[in-house]
Structure formats: structure tokens, C-alpha cells
Design a protein around this motif. Structure first.
Motif, mmCIF file in Angstrom:
data_model
loop_
_atom_site.group_PDB
_atom_site.id
_atom_site.type_symbol
_atom_site.label_atom_id
_atom_site.label_comp_id
_atom_site.label_asym_id
_atom_site.label_seq_id
_atom_site.Cartn_x
_atom_site.Cartn_y
_atom_site.Cartn_z
ATOM 1 N N VAL A 5 1.171 18.233 -29.215
ATOM 2 C CA VAL A 5 1.876 18.495 -28.249
ATOM 3 C C VAL A 5 3.002 16.299 -28.286
ATOM 4 C CG1 VAL A 5 1.926 18.353 -25.769
ATOM 5 C CG2 VAL A 5 0.739 19.880 -26.552
ATOM 6 N N VAL A 8 3.352 14.475 -23.031
ATOM 7 C CA VAL A 8 2.518 15.264 -22.739
ATOM 8 C C VAL A 8 2.633 15.314 -21.069
ATOM 9 C CG1 VAL A 8 0.014 15.591 -22.064
ATOM 10 C CG2 VAL A 8 0.586 14.530 -24.018
ATOM 11 N N GLY A 13 2.686 19.059 -21.654
ATOM 12 C CA GLY A 13 1.131 19.134 -21.678
ATOM 13 C C GLY A 13 0.767 20.462 -20.599
ATOM 14 N N PHE A 28 -2.752 15.619 -28.106
ATOM 15 C CA PHE A 28 -1.254 15.211 -27.573
ATOM 16 C C PHE A 28 -1.409 13.327 -27.788
ATOM 17 C CE2 PHE A 28 -4.564 18.338 -25.102
ATOM 18 C CZ PHE A 28 -3.831 19.044 -24.432
ATOM 19 N N ALA A 30 0.884 10.699 -26.659
ATOM 20 C CA ALA A 30 1.497 10.256 -25.419
ATOM 21 C C ALA A 30 1.376 8.403 -25.135
ATOM 22 C CB ALA A 30 0.631 10.947 -24.668
ATOM 23 N N LEU A 43 -7.444 15.030 -20.292
ATOM 24 C CA LEU A 43 -6.119 16.187 -19.514
ATOM 25 C C LEU A 43 -6.405 16.182 -18.888
ATOM 26 C CD1 LEU A 43 -2.993 15.965 -19.467
ATOM 27 C CD2 LEU A 43 -3.547 17.673 -20.943
ATOM 28 N N ALA A 59 -6.477 12.769 -28.550
ATOM 29 C CA ALA A 59 -5.370 12.179 -28.283
ATOM 30 C C ALA A 59 -4.389 10.854 -28.782
ATOM 31 C CB ALA A 59 -4.924 11.520 -26.715
#
Length: 328
Positions: A5, A8, A13, A28, A30, A43, A59
């Protein structure tokens, strides 16, 4: 099946978190305090369909650390798509597909231009969700809906695999429209008009749809977008405006579109990809869009202030509500 992703935010997200909750391998991508919070505490999603936390959550701030994945959910703002499409190149394998979930109708073509058409899917999302804080998203309303498809309308194995993955995730309805561009433009009819009218009036949806004059303004703005879509060879259904107004009437009374929230908070918004795009695409095809063009021109100074393209006048912030005491 591996997912990444990129961006996010409220839409990307949420959908990525639901896939992770279902047991899929999701990373993720970010930055800043959002990334730090996800890495430390996971998250967190507050949702009308039940709160949950993806913890631990994978992440990273660097796509090159992640490597090739099967699918990238592109969740950045619409105006960030061209740069984001270049930034996700390290996530691309030979068969990687990129699913855009932001507002607007141009993201899929921008992805195709940057990465090659074989990597681009068409997609549209309907959800009222936003970042409530670092590592924290809030799904505030609307039934989360994803519509996905190949840009050429074919029924591919990769789209079917993606559909099956989202079907296993909670709190998501997934559909496979026969023409994804029709689905994207159908959303565009309501989100671009609502974003423009909501941003100009600065009131929640209950008042936009409840005042006869602004309700009529909203509906007429939709009709302009319908004509622009048809001029761009999109076979929109004849009842698209009626369907869009019915959807507007189904949303929570305090709802506001993300463009309206960004403008109100003095942040860069998606105005060029929504209200501005209606005006631009209409001019390109010879369709008059006086309402949407007026809304764009009225809101443009606030957008330019948010982007530092204009200097603020000393004294009161022009975007702030007026203090009645100043009128005395």
C-alpha cells in the motif's frame, strides 16, 4: 500473494488493513510520524464495521526495501499520482498490477504512462475515511465499495484473484463492472460535484442537499459532468444523475468530501483532478461547464495559498470564518 500500500491514507490504508486483517502479506509504505507510529504500534482502524488494529504491521518508507509485489494499492491523493507512479518502480515485477483508489478519472492512464499499460488496473473506491492521527485511520461512513477492472474490459486472472482476496476481507464490497471507465466516471459525477459545491459552501452534506438552491446547484453540476463524460466516449447510464443524488441522500448528514476538508484546513487539495478536471476536460471536448468552472475559479485562490503560490495578506486568514465582532 504480496501487497504493498503506497500512501496509507483513508482509502488505501483502510483497504490494505482489511487485507492484512484477513491474513494477507501487506506492506504499508508511509513516511514521517505516520510511518513511525505504524512501525511502533501497528495501524489502527476505527470503523463503523468494527475497530481493529493491524499489529504487528509491516511498514517501510522505502519501496526498494520491499521489492517486487503482486499488487500495489495506490492510495495517494490524485494530484500525487504521477510522482507516486515513478516512486513505486522498485515494487514492480513482470506481472505486478497497480490499483488506484483515489478520486478522479485520470489515475489509471497516468500509471500506464509511467509504468506501462500492462501494470495498470482501473479502480474506484467509495468510502468516507481519513487519517485521524499518526498510525490511526477513521472510517466514518459509507459502505466501503471497491470497483476494479482491466482498462480494456477483459476478465483477467489477476483481477479475479484480486476480487477473491477482497472477498475474504471484512467490511468491503467488491464488484467487477463490465466497463471500469463507466464505473470511474459514475463516481466522478457525484464526487467532483459534491467536492466543488461542498468546498464553496463550507457546510456538511445535510445542508448541501437540504437547501433547495444548493441541492439544485449540485444536481446541475452533476449534469455538466455527465455531458463531459459522454463527450469523452464514456457510456454513462441515462440515470447516472438520479443514481448519484440517491447515493448523496444515503450518506451521513455530517459527511464532507476530502477536498472540502483539505481546503478548509489550508492543505493542498485534489481540486485540479476534480472540479478543475471537469472544466479542463469539458473545454477539450467542447462541452460548456459554467457551474464547475465557476466553482473552480472561486476556490483556486485558496488552493494557491495552500501551495504557497500566493502570499497571505497580513492580518486575518482569508480562509477562516469571519469574526462577527469585526463587522461592528
Amino acid at each position: 500473494m504480496r501487497f504493498a500500500v503506497y500512501g496509507v491514507g483513508g482509502a488505501g490504508g483502510y483497504f490494505g488493513a482489511r487485507l492484512a486483517e484477513a491474513g494477507y502479506d501487506v506492506t504499508f509504505i508511509a513516511r514521517g510520524d505516520h510511518l513511525a507510529a505504524i512501525q511502533k504500534s501497528g495501524l489502527r482502524i476505527d470503523s463503523v464495521h468494527g475497530d481493529f488494529v493491524v499489529n504487528p504491521a509491516r511498514a517501510s518508507g522505502d519501496p526498494s526495501e520491499v521489492g517486487a509485489v503482486d499488487y500495489v494499492i495506490l492510495g495517494v491523493k490524485a494530484w500525487q499520482v504521477p510522482d507516486a507512479a515513478r516512486a513505486i518502480a522498485p515494487l514492480m515485477g513482470p506481472a505486478t498490477a497497480v490499483l488506484p483508489v483515489q478520486n478522479g478519472v485520470e489515475a489509471a492512464d497516468q500509471i500506464a504512462e509511467a509504468l506501462g499499460r500492462a501494470h495498470a488496473l482501473g479502480g474506484t473506491a467509495r468510502i468516507i475515511s481519513f487519517r485521524a492521527g499518526p498510525g490511526h485511520l477513521k472510517h466514518a461512513g459509507a459502505e466501503p465499495l471497491l470497483e476494479i477492472g482491466e482498462l480494456d474490459g477483459t476478465r483477467s486472472a489477476r483481477v479475479e484473484a484480486l476480487r477473491q482476496a477482497f472477498t475474504k476481507a471484512k467490511g468491503i464490497t467488491i464488484t467487477f463492472p463490465p466497463d471500469i471507465r463507466v464505473a470511474m466516471w459514475s463516481k466522478f459525477v457525484f464526487i467532483a460535484s459534491w467536492s466543488g459545491v461542498g468546498s464553496a459552501t463550507r457546510v456538511p452534506l445535510q445542508l448541501v442537499r437540504g437547501v433547495p438552491e444548493t441541492r439544485r446547484l449540485l444536481e446541475n453540476a452533476m449534469r455538466e459532468i455527465e455531458q463531459v463524460g459522454k463527450a469523452n466516449a464514456v457510456q454513462l447510464p441515462e440515470d447516472v444523475v438520479a443514481t448519484s443524488m440517491a447515493y448523496i441522500d444515503s450518506l451521513p448528514p455530517q459527511a464532507t468530501p476530502s477536498m472540502q476538508r483539505d481546503i478548509a484546513e489550508g492543505k493542498p487539495s485534489e481540486i485540479e483532478n476534480l472540479t478543475g478536471a471537469v472544466s479542463r476536460l469539458g473545454a477539450r471536448t467542447g462541452v460548456a461547464t459554467p457551474i464547475n468552472t465557476f466553482l473552480y475559479q472561486v476556490l483556486l485562490p485558496l488552493e494557491q495559498l495552500a501551495r504557497g503560490q500566493l502570499q497571505r495578506v497580513a492580518g486575518r486568514d482569508p480562509a477562516a470564518p469571519r469574526d462577527p465582532a469585526l463587522n461592528q
